[in-house]
Design a protein around this motif. Structure first.
Motif: not given
Lengths: 503, 323
Positions: A170-173, A175-176, A180-181, A437-438
């Motif tokens: 979830l942390a990797a998601v 950070l991704g 992306g922002c 996941p990132m």
């Protein structure tokens, strides 16, 4: 019947020797570029684009499309052999493909990807042939609320695809999503995390991001352990390509499911093959009776995403051809080949230019067949690539990554980005954070935000819009069910453990 | 005298010599780079390559098209603004970068068209206002009346905040005294998809994109935002004819970095005029949906100035700030 007539017309044009030759050139070029990490379809097509100036529009489209789906075929080779995805849509293939290669079954893995890609490509083409206008209308009825619901489903379903700690996943998601922002807020234009750089105004590009976190990070990581796990490259040849009966039995359903999922996501403008591959993998893992085999060389984890991304490659043409609206920058490039020749893409493209459209669609199938036939004898060659000493192979890969990234926008800033993301990716690997996941967070996060805020703008801030629209309500209900099921099964799994402890 | 001073003098001397040589030589003596600020394949790229080929065949030197994409064409423009003003680096400039972006971004690295010497206008296309064929609006008046009676009820799509389309829409609704909600998208394709899917009420497109939508029965055109009617749109009235004096267009032009020697600019202007007058270029551009618009330099310069100032007013009065 119209369809039969169009079919015959298309086939005759697609099999015209000149078109056949350019189809061959396209898929061949595509496959080779796909194998080389860093040079993806976007780079290859933009570099070869000027050539289409001198070709008739149909031939030009056939060649460019060949490059497009050819790269996805070839991209899996590097994923499997080197753990570096050749293109971003092959990122998921690393998860089970590379472990297979490590256990000396590289040839089998390559054979499965070739067959899965062919199955996915063929099914995608069939859908495109028979249902394009219908599917395009359905895709149009997807508004921002529906998109948001789908993106949320995607991120929930696929965020736990990697092995290991769920919180690290979830942390990797997250950070991704954060990466992306970067860029100008599309609703207010406010710069976010751009550090005052104009180059970051449109955000971080997918290519520098993916090539950094996967490619450069893998190269840095392998410097330390060159001696370890040298793949057994002596197992080349048709004899070693033979899959076990069990693998064949287990792979056909994932191929079909993957093709279906890919076909769906390919159709929706803006999502495409990357999300399709992730979803196919996530769903396979969920329906599997033995999810613990995933990530360790499960053939399902290879067959599903490879069928899916190729199927998505084909159906991505549905909005492009049926509505004249490109779903991705690469599709926009391909339509450019038509525009240059005076064919204006629009909703009536299929009726106005049946020759171009049908020849193109049938060339897909021809191209997929060529790729399959070409790939099997090439497997031996690809595997031999591993006999190249790392001291030659890795610097070459790095050079290609830099070249490929630079070529898209002729921007040296993007090459620096590759370096930065390479370091981030390496750091994450060392700390045990999953990378895939990132990538998903990076792709889906900004789209989710964009669609959510657009839905809010259109509904004037009424959250009920997500519940009132039937498609979005259904998708959100499925998402909630998956979440509930995950929590429940996690509790169930941890309970016996807790019970055992007192003993 | 210190060594470093000697070195500086030597360098200066070489530079001075090099400069003299550069001015004395025939122009162009080596390939010209034409920067297209988008990825290959778009309409700007197509026009750039057509013009490049036409010029190249006249000077016996290649014209190399270089795609420098990003940030709504401003990165490519910034690259050329910083380039040596020697006539060997040119820009295929868009109206967004030249007359809109300068009012919106504060870190561009160039000041709109003022950082460039205009070579000439290549093409221009007026915007056409489209509504869905499922809607009841038959005239621009219908749409604007509804908008006035129902503030913030209408939605309009644009390819993004701060695009020419966005500012043109702001001009239009301000003039009509209508309040409508701006729904920005990421690019024209996404906006068009939402429009066809019925998510928004109206949008503007250039004729080459609008005509296929109208002909397929998916869209109805209500007005063209130009001074005169446009042939390809049949008897579609202008906005001015319907009582709203708003003109908006998309254009691109060839520009050179400010300070390019006058004689080279003249050479380039001549070459561009010849290229645009070339029958083959004309036919190919028309086939791609552009109308070649050779325009006298003075007229083009005044058009640049007018648009620059108009958009400045719109940006200020609509309160569009990006930074």
């Amino acid at each position: 019947m119209d369809l039969l007539q169009n079919f015959a017309l298309g086939l005759s044009v697609a099999l015209d020797p000149v078109n056949l030759l350019y189809c061959l050139i396209g898929v061949f070029a595509g496959m080779f570029v796909g194998v080389i990490p860093g040079i993806g379809p976007m780079t290859a097509i933009s570099v070869l684009f000027p050539l289409t100036f001198y070709l008739p529009p149909t031939t030009a489209m056939i060649m460019l499309a060949g490059i497009w789906y050819g790269t996805t075929y070839g991209g899996s080779v590097a994923s499997i052999l080197l753990n570096i995805p050749g293109t971003a849509s092959n990122a998921v293939t690393c998860l089970d493909g590379h472990p297979m290669a490590k256990s000396g079954r590289a040839s089998v893995a390559l054979l499965f990807t070739a067959v899965s890609s062919f199955v996915g490509g063929t099914l995608g083409t069939l859908l495109l042939m028979f249902f394009a206008p219908f599917i395009a209308d359905v895709a149009l009825s997807f508004g921002s609320a529906e998109y948001f619901a789908l993106m949320l489903l995607g991120i929930v379903a696929a965020s736990t695809i990697s092995e290991g700690s769920a919180s690290k996943g979830l942390a990797a998601v997250a950070l991704g999503i954060l990466i992306g922002c970067v860029g100008l807020d599309i609703y207010t234009g406010a710069p976010r995390l751009t550090f005052g750089r104009l180059e970051l105004a449109e955000g971080v590009g997918l290519i520098p991001f993916a090539m950094g976190v996967f490619g450069v990070a893998e190269v840095i990581a392998s410097i330390g352990n060159v001696r370890e796990a040298r793949l057994n490259s002596s197992t080349v040849g048709f004899r070693h390509m033979k899959p076990t009966r069990d693998e064949m039995r287990r792979s056909w359903k994932p191929m079909l499911r993957g093709s279906g999922i890919g076909a769906f996501f390919g159709t929706l403008p803006g999502t495409g093959p990357i999300v399709a591959a992730f979803m196919a993998y996530a769903i396979e893992k969920r329906v599997s009776k033995t999810p613990e085999r995933f990530g360790k060389g499960a053939v399902e984890g290879l067959a599903a995403p490879e069928a899916s991304n190729n199927s998505a490659d084909m159906t991505a043409f549905i909005p492009t051809l049926a509505l004249g609206i490109p779903g991705s920058p690469t599709m926009a490039l391909m339509l450019g080949a038509l525009i240059i020749h005076g064919i204006t893409p629009g909703p009536s493209l299929m009726t106005d230019e049946p020759e171009v459209v049908w020849a193109l669609v049938l060339s897909f199938w021809v191209g997929n067949l060529i790729l399959l036939v070409m790939n099997i004898p090439l497997i031996g060659l690809w595997v031999r690539m591993l006999t190249i000493p790392y001291r030659w192979l890795f610097p070459t890969i790095l050079a290609f990554i830099c070249l490929g990234t630079y070529a898209v926008n002729t921007s040296s800033f993007d090459v620096w980005l590759v370096l930065v993301f390479g370091l981030i990716g390496y750091g994450m690997r060392q700390l045990g954070f999953p990378i895939a996941p990132m990538l998903l967070g990076f792709v889906l996060g900004p789209m989710m935000e964009e669609q959510f805020r657009r839905a809010m703008l259109l509904s004037r801030g009424d959250l009920m819009v997500f519940a009132e629209r039937p498609i979005s309500a259904t998708v959100l209900a499925i998402t909630a069910a998956i979440l509930a099921w995950s929590v429940w099964s996690a509790l169930k799994r941890s309970k016996p453990l807790a019970d055992e402890q007192p003993e | 005298m210190s060594i470093s001073k000697l070195r500086a003098i030597a360098l200066g001397a070489v530079a001075a010599l090099a400069a003299t040589v550069a001015f004395a030589e025939d122009y162009p003596s080596h390939p010209i780079t034409l920067v297209v600020p988008f990825q290959a394949g778009g309409p700007t790229d197509a026009a750039g390559r057509l013009i490049g080929d036409a010029i190249s065949s006249r000077i016996g030197q290649p014209v190399v098209v270089q795609n420098v994409a990003g940030a709504g064409s401003t990165i490519g423009a910034a690259r050329v603004a910083e380039a040596e003003p020697d006539g060997y680096t040119l820009l295929m400039a868009t109206s967004t970068a030249m007359v809109v972006a300068p009012h919106i971004y504060n870190n561009l690295g160039f000041d709109g068209y003022r950082s460039f010497d205009p070579i000439g206008l290549v093409t221009q296309a007026p915007f056409v206002l489209l509504v869905s064929t499922d809607s009841d609006y038959e005239t621009l008046g219908d749409l604007m009346d509804y908008g006035r009676a129902n503030p913030d009820a209408l939605n309009y799509a644009t390819p993004g905040v701060g695009t020419v389309q966005h500012l043109a829409m702001e001009m239009l609704i301000a003039k009509a005294d209508v309040k409508a909600v701006h729904i920005p998208f990421k690019g024209t394709s996404a906006a068009r998809t939402a429009f066809l899917g019925g998510e928004v009420d109206y949008m503007i497109e250039t004729p080459n994109a609008a005509v296929p939508l109208i002909e397929s029965g998916k869209a109805r055109a209500l007005a063209v935002l130009s001074a005169d009617r446009v042939d390809s749109l049949g008897d579609l009235p202008t906005a001015k004819e319907q009582g709203l004096d708003v003109e908006a267009r998309s254009w691109f032009a060839v520009m050179a970095p400010k300070g390019t020697p006058e004689d080279r600019i003249d050479t380039l202007r001549g070459l561009l005029d010849e290229a645009l007058a070339d029958e083959e270029v004309d036919a190919k551009m028309k086939a791609s949906g552009f109308v070649p618009s050779p325009t006298p330099t003075a007229e083009f310069e005044s058009m640049l100035e007018t648009e620059y100032n108009n958009f400045k007013t719109v940006v200020e009065s609509a309160g569009i700030t990006l930074q």
